[in-house]
Scaffold this active site. Structure first.
Site, PDB file in Angstrom:
ATOM      1  N   VAL A 149      29.633  72.451  58.928  1.00  0.00           N
ATOM      2  CA  VAL A 149      30.633  72.006  58.803  1.00  0.00           C
ATOM      3  C   VAL A 149      31.311  73.267  58.506  1.00  0.00           C
ATOM      4  O   VAL A 149      32.635  73.460  57.425  1.00  0.00           O
ATOM      5  CB  VAL A 149      30.613  71.328  57.081  1.00  0.00           C
ATOM      6  CG1 VAL A 149      32.025  70.357  57.254  1.00  0.00           C
ATOM      7  CG2 VAL A 149      29.089  70.412  57.114  1.00  0.00           C
ATOM      8  N   PRO A 150      33.001  73.157  59.824  1.00  0.00           N
ATOM      9  CA  PRO A 150      33.699  74.322  60.054  1.00  0.00           C
ATOM     10  C   PRO A 150      34.857  74.653  58.900  1.00  0.00           C
ATOM     11  O   PRO A 150      35.721  74.719  59.321  1.00  0.00           O
ATOM     12  CB  PRO A 150      33.909  74.267  61.590  1.00  0.00           C
ATOM     13  CG  PRO A 150      34.046  72.827  61.739  1.00  0.00           C
ATOM     14  CD  PRO A 150      33.051  72.040  60.412  1.00  0.00           C
ATOM     15  N   CYS A 151      34.981  75.032  57.996  1.00  0.00           N
ATOM     16  CA  CYS A 151      35.732  74.713  56.946  1.00  0.00           C
ATOM     17  C   CYS A 151      36.880  76.450  57.069  1.00  0.00           C
ATOM     18  O   CYS A 151      37.680  76.547  56.758  1.00  0.00           O
ATOM     19  CB  CYS A 151      35.272  74.625  55.566  1.00  0.00           C
ATOM     20  SG  CYS A 151      33.976  76.039  54.299  1.00  0.00           S
ATOM     21  N   HIS A 152      35.720  76.661  57.700  1.00  0.00           N
ATOM     22  CA  HIS A 152      36.465  78.399  58.358  1.00  0.00           C
ATOM     23  C   HIS A 152      37.810  78.156  59.645  1.00  0.00           C
ATOM     24  O   HIS A 152      38.565  78.510  59.685  1.00  0.00           O
ATOM     25  CB  HIS A 152      36.101  78.764  59.152  1.00  0.00           C
ATOM     26  CG  HIS A 152      35.064  78.716  59.958  1.00  0.00           C
ATOM     27  ND1 HIS A 152      34.288  77.723  60.625  1.00  0.00           N
ATOM     28  CD2 HIS A 152      35.485  79.051  62.309  1.00  0.00           C
ATOM     29  CE1 HIS A 152      33.393  77.498  61.500  1.00  0.00           C
ATOM     30  NE2 HIS A 152      34.573  77.966  62.489  1.00  0.00           N
ATOM     31  N   ARG A 153      37.546  76.720  60.025  1.00  0.00           N
ATOM     32  CA  ARG A 153      38.553  75.737  60.667  1.00  0.00           C
ATOM     33  C   ARG A 153      40.167  75.495  59.893  1.00  0.00           C
ATOM     34  O   ARG A 153      41.267  75.437  60.814  1.00  0.00           O
ATOM     35  CB  ARG A 153      38.015  75.573  61.898  1.00  0.00           C
ATOM     36  CG  ARG A 153      37.655  75.122  62.212  1.00  0.00           C
ATOM     37  CD  ARG A 153      36.513  74.840  63.747  1.00  0.00           C
ATOM     38  NE  ARG A 153      35.407  75.127  64.037  1.00  0.00           N
ATOM     39  CZ  ARG A 153      35.218  74.414  65.139  1.00  0.00           C
ATOM     40  NH1 ARG A 153      34.906  72.783  64.285  1.00  0.00           N
ATOM     41  NH2 ARG A 153      33.776  74.770  65.557  1.00  0.00           N
TER      42      ARG A 153
END
Length: 182
Positions: A149-153
């Site tokens: 779940v790409p919260c780094h984006r």
């Protein structure tokens, strides 16, 4: 009196390409993935374990804990492919647990294309809740499944790197990895 069956949480500490992760899954899918600073051979450090246990208590009362690397293999494989730049999307099942609002934020995160970033404001706008930027940030911070779940984006409005549970250094590495693969 009938007792409620307990749900099993299969967990392990995994080392992939110089990164350590604490990973957990249920029979439904991956439910927890966090960076882990300790050496896997040394086991789980108390801080990481207490964070996982606290999350589990809130989501799955009285789980049956099973250390099982075999059960985690499909998740490990896709994470390794991603870290090698061979995978841009994950197809593994997820067992995401959170509030309705958190779930809606996490769905928006899934829609951010590989190698691109959104600001917190953009995520709020995608939800038609432009004034909920702080709540969006809180929901992103509660994401139990980093990378997948790409919260780094998600970055600051000015493009700056802002908070990340996995550490800003790891956030920067993930964004560079994705940009290099484009």
């Amino acid at each position: 009196m009938q007792t409620k069956p307990t749900k099993s949480i299969y967990w392990g500490v995994v080392r992939l390409l110089g990164n350590n992760f604490l990973m957990a899954a249920t029979d439904e899918g991956l439910c927890y993935l966090q960076f882990h600073d300790a050496n896997p051979a040394a086991g789980v450090d108390e801080g990481a374990w207490s964070e996982l246990a606290k999350w589990a208590r809130a989501q799955l009362p009285e789980p049956n804990w099973v250390e099982d690397a075999e059960k985690l293999q499909p998740y490990i494989l896709q994470l390794e492919e991603y870290l090698k730049g061979l995978r841009t999307t994950f197809t593994l099942p997820l067992d995401l647990r959170g509030t309705t609002f958190q779930q809606s934020v996490w769905r928006v995160l899934h829609e951010i294309p590989h190698g691109e970033t959104f600001s917190y404001s953009q995520v709020a706008q995608e939800l038609d809740k432009s004034s909920a930027v702080r709540a969006v940030g809180t929901a992103i911070g509660a994401n139990p499944v980093l990378i997948v779940v790409p919260c780094h984006r998600v970055v600051g409005k000015d493009g700056s790197l802002t908070g990340y549970r996995g550490g800003l250094r790891n956030k920067e590495k993930l964004l560079l990895l994705e940009r290099a693969g484009m």
